[in-house]
Design a protein around this motif. Structure first.
Motif, PDB file in Angstrom:
ATOM      1  N   ILE A 264       6.996  -7.348   3.701  1.00  0.00           N
ATOM      2  CA  ILE A 264       6.824  -5.995   3.739  1.00  0.00           C
ATOM      3  C   ILE A 264       7.862  -5.272   3.025  1.00  0.00           C
ATOM      4  N   THR A 265       9.058  -5.632   3.092  1.00  0.00           N
ATOM      5  CA  THR A 265      10.241  -4.778   2.202  1.00  0.00           C
ATOM      6  C   THR A 265      10.087  -5.093   0.936  1.00  0.00           C
ATOM      7  N   LEU A 266       9.793  -6.336   0.357  1.00  0.00           N
ATOM      8  CA  LEU A 266       9.274  -6.644  -1.030  1.00  0.00           C
ATOM      9  C   LEU A 266       8.457  -6.048  -1.418  1.00  0.00           C
ATOM     10  N   LEU A 267       7.218  -5.660  -1.044  1.00  0.00           N
ATOM     11  CA  LEU A 267       5.976  -4.989  -1.595  1.00  0.00           C
ATOM     12  C   LEU A 267       6.429  -3.762  -1.986  1.00  0.00           C
ATOM     13  N   GLY A 268       5.795  -3.552  -3.373  1.00  0.00           N
ATOM     14  CA  GLY A 268       6.161  -2.244  -3.818  1.00  0.00           C
ATOM     15  C   GLY A 268       5.045  -1.296  -3.672  1.00  0.00           C
ATOM     16  N   VAL A 269       5.070   0.009  -4.143  1.00  0.00           N
ATOM     17  CA  VAL A 269       4.107   0.923  -3.849  1.00  0.00           C
ATOM     18  C   VAL A 269       2.719   0.321  -4.308  1.00  0.00           C
ATOM     19  N   GLY A 270       1.639   0.626  -3.505  1.00  0.00           N
ATOM     20  CA  GLY A 270       0.348  -0.115  -3.770  1.00  0.00           C
ATOM     21  C   GLY A 270       0.207  -1.372  -3.805  1.00  0.00           C
ATOM     22  N   GLY A 271       1.472  -2.169  -3.219  1.00  0.00           N
ATOM     23  CA  GLY A 271       1.198  -3.529  -3.393  1.00  0.00           C
ATOM     24  C   GLY A 271       0.201  -4.331  -2.412  1.00  0.00           C
ATOM     25  N   HIS A 272      -0.002  -5.662  -2.683  1.00  0.00           N
ATOM     26  CA  HIS A 272      -1.031  -6.263  -1.786  1.00  0.00           C
ATOM     27  C   HIS A 272      -0.150  -7.768  -1.427  1.00  0.00           C
ATOM     28  N   TRP A 273      -0.547  -7.851  -0.024  1.00  0.00           N
ATOM     29  CA  TRP A 273       0.095  -9.028   0.549  1.00  0.00           C
ATOM     30  C   TRP A 273      -1.243  -9.817   0.943  1.00  0.00           C
ATOM     31  N   VAL A 274      -1.191 -11.143   0.417  1.00  0.00           N
ATOM     32  CA  VAL A 274      -2.243 -12.036   0.870  1.00  0.00           C
ATOM     33  C   VAL A 274      -1.666 -13.312   1.522  1.00  0.00           C
ATOM     34  N   THR A 275      -1.890 -13.314   2.961  1.00  0.00           N
ATOM     35  CA  THR A 275      -1.320 -14.285   3.899  1.00  0.00           C
ATOM     36  C   THR A 275      -2.149 -15.182   4.473  1.00  0.00           C
ATOM     37  N   SER A 276      -1.602 -16.532   4.764  1.00  0.00           N
ATOM     38  CA  SER A 276      -2.286 -17.501   5.199  1.00  0.00           C
ATOM     39  C   SER A 276      -2.014 -17.512   6.618  1.00  0.00           C
ATOM     40  N   GLU A 277      -1.269 -16.685   7.184  1.00  0.00           N
ATOM     41  CA  GLU A 277      -0.909 -16.729   8.759  1.00  0.00           C
ATOM     42  C   GLU A 277      -2.058 -16.263   9.360  1.00  0.00           C
ATOM     43  N   ASP A 278      -2.628 -17.207  10.136  1.00  0.00           N
ATOM     44  CA  ASP A 278      -3.919 -16.680  10.952  1.00  0.00           C
ATOM     45  C   ASP A 278      -3.955 -16.073  12.247  1.00  0.00           C
ATOM     46  N   ASN A 279      -2.561 -15.921  12.762  1.00  0.00           N
ATOM     47  CA  ASN A 279      -2.285 -15.105  13.957  1.00  0.00           C
ATOM     48  C   ASN A 279      -1.243 -14.098  13.699  1.00  0.00           C
ATOM     49  N   LEU A 280      -1.158 -13.686  12.524  1.00  0.00           N
ATOM     50  CA  LEU A 280      -0.003 -12.733  12.235  1.00  0.00           C
ATOM     51  C   LEU A 280      -0.143 -11.529  13.084  1.00  0.00           C
TER      52      LEU A 280
END
Length: 345
Positions: A245-261
Motif C-alpha cells: 500500500i505504501t508503494l502504490l502511487g496515486v490512482g495505482g492498482h494492486w493485483v493480489t494472489s492472496e485469497d484470504n487478504l
C-alpha cells in the motif's frame, strides 16, 4: 483410456496421485471436439477453490493445459476442422485428465496453435499467459508509461508478466527471492529496468522503488502472495500488505494472489486517499460466465500469437515422458518446481 488423477487429502501433503481408467465418449455433443493430446502442462490442483465452487469429486483430473490435434468435431462445431492444431485449458469441472492420449472438450475452450510454435511451448505458456494477461490488461489496465512492480518476477507467471508489460511500453521493476533469481532477471534487461534482491536483508524494497519513481510510487503491483503478519520462513520474503500500500502511487492498482487478504480500516483509508484499487487474481472465473467467453478466447489467441512472434518466452523445465507424470505432479503440487513443467505425450 488411462490418465493421472488426484485423490484429495486433508492437506497438500496428503494428496495422492494415481492412474485411473476413464471413458472417452464415442458420440460428441453439438459443440464438442475430440483431441489427440501432444503435450500437457502441469499446474497445482486447487482443491479448496473447487470445493468453494461446489465442484466436489472423489478424484480430480491432473493436467488441464493441453495442446494437440483435432480428430473429430461435433455437428455444430464452427471454429475447427479435423487436423487443426489447437491449444487450450480444460475447465475446472472437467472429468477428463489432460494427460490422456485422447480427450473430448468444448470448442469454446480452444484456440488455433500457430504452426511454428512447438507443442511443449504452447502447453507451457497458456496457463501463466492467461494469468499475466488477466492481471495486467483486464484488472490493471496497463498503458505505456506506467511503472510496474512484479514481485517474485522469476516465477513462471512473473517472467511472462515482465515480458508482456515491456512489450506495451511499461517500465518494469522486479523483485528477486534469491541470488540465482536475481542473476536470471538481470539477463532480461532491457525488459527489466531494475532488479531488487529482497533476499538480501540490506535491500529495502520501499526505498528502492521510491528512488526509482522519484517518490511518486508505482502504478501497478502484482504480488505472488503477501504477509499479513510475521509468518514462517517460507513466506518471509513476501512483502507485508502495508509495504504494498505504501508503494502504490496515486490512482495505482494492486493485483493480489492472496485469497484470504485482510484489510484493516487504516489500510482501506490509505487506499482511499490514493484513489488506489485492489483486484484479486483468479483466472478461473473466465469460464464461470458465458458472457466472458469471447474475451477469454481473445486472450488465449493473443497469448499464442505473442508466443509465435517471440514476445513471450515461457520458462520451461525439460519435458518429461508420460510415465513420469505422477511423480512430477507430486513435485509441482508441493511447489518444488519454479519453471513450468510439461509432459510430452
Amino acid at each position: 483410456m488411462k490418465g493421472p488423477y488426484c485423490k484429495p487429502g486433508q492437506t497438500t501433503a496428503d494428496h495422492k496421485f494415481v492412474i485411473q481408467e476413464t471413458d472417452v465418449p464415442t458420440v460428441l455433443d453439438s459443440h464438442q471436439v475430440k483431441v489427440q493430446v501432444k503435450a500437457c502442462a502441469l499446474s497445482p490442483i486447487n482443491v479448496k477453490l473447487m470445493e468453494e465452487m461446489i465442484i466436489q469429486k472423489d478424484v480430480c483430473p491432473v493436467g488441464r493445459e493441453v495442446v494437440g490435434i483435432i480428430l473429430q468435431v461435433g455437428p455444430k462445431v464452427t471454429f475447427f476442422h479435423p487436423g487443426d492444431e489447437v491449444v487450450g485449458i480444460l475447465p475446472l469441472d472437467t472429468e477428463m485428465s489432460g494427460l490422456s492420449e485422447v480427450i473430448v472438450m468444448d470448442e469454446y475452450h480452444l484456440v488455433q496453435k500457430p504452426e511454428k510454435v512447438s507443442w511443449v511451448e504452447a502447453a507451457g505458456v497458456i496457463h501463466d499467459g492467461v494469468r499475466a494477461y488477466t492481471a495486467l490488461h483486464t484488472f490493471a489496465r496497463m498503458a505505456a508509461g506506467h511503472t510496474l512492480l512484479v514481485l517474485d518476477a522469476a516465477s513462471a507467471c512473473g517472467v511472462l508478466a515482465v515480458q508482456l508489460a515491456h512489450s506495451h511500453g511499461v517500465r518494469v521493476l522486479a523483485s528477486a527471492h534469491s541470488a540465482e533469481d536475481q542473476a536470471f532477471l538481470e539477463q532480461l534487461r532491457p525488459s527489466v529496468a531494475r532488479v531488487i534482491g529482497v533476499w538480501n536483508s540490506q535491500v529495502d524494497l520501499i526505498e528502492v522503488c521510491m528512488e526509482e519513481t522519484g517518490g511518486l510510487g508505482v502504478d501497478i503491483i502484482i504480488d505472488s502472495g503477501v504477509r499479513l503478519q510475521e509468518e514462517t520462513d517460507a513466506r518471509r520474503l513476501l512483502p507485508h500488505k502495508h509495504d504494498i500500500i505504501t508503494l502504490l502511487g496515486v490512482g495505482g492498482h494492486w493485483v493480489t494472489s492472496e485469497d484470504n487478504l485482510q484489510l484493516d480500516p487504516p489500510d482501506s483509508r490509505a487506499l482511499f486517499l490514493k484513489a488506489a484499487s485492489l483486484s484479486f487474481l483468479n483466472q478461473e472465473v473466465w469460464t464461470s460466465s458465458s458472457a466472458r467467453q469471447g474475451r477469454y478466447l481473445h486472450i488465449m489467441r493473443n497469448i499464442v500469437e505473442k508466443l509465435s512472434t517471440g514476445t513471450l518466452r515461457p520458462q520451461l523445465e525439460e519435458p518429461v515422458p508420460l510415465y513420469e507424470a505422477t511423480v512430477s505432479m507430486e513435485m509441482v503440487q508441493r511447489g518444488q518446481m519454479r519453471k513450468r513443467l510439461v509432459v510430452h505425450l
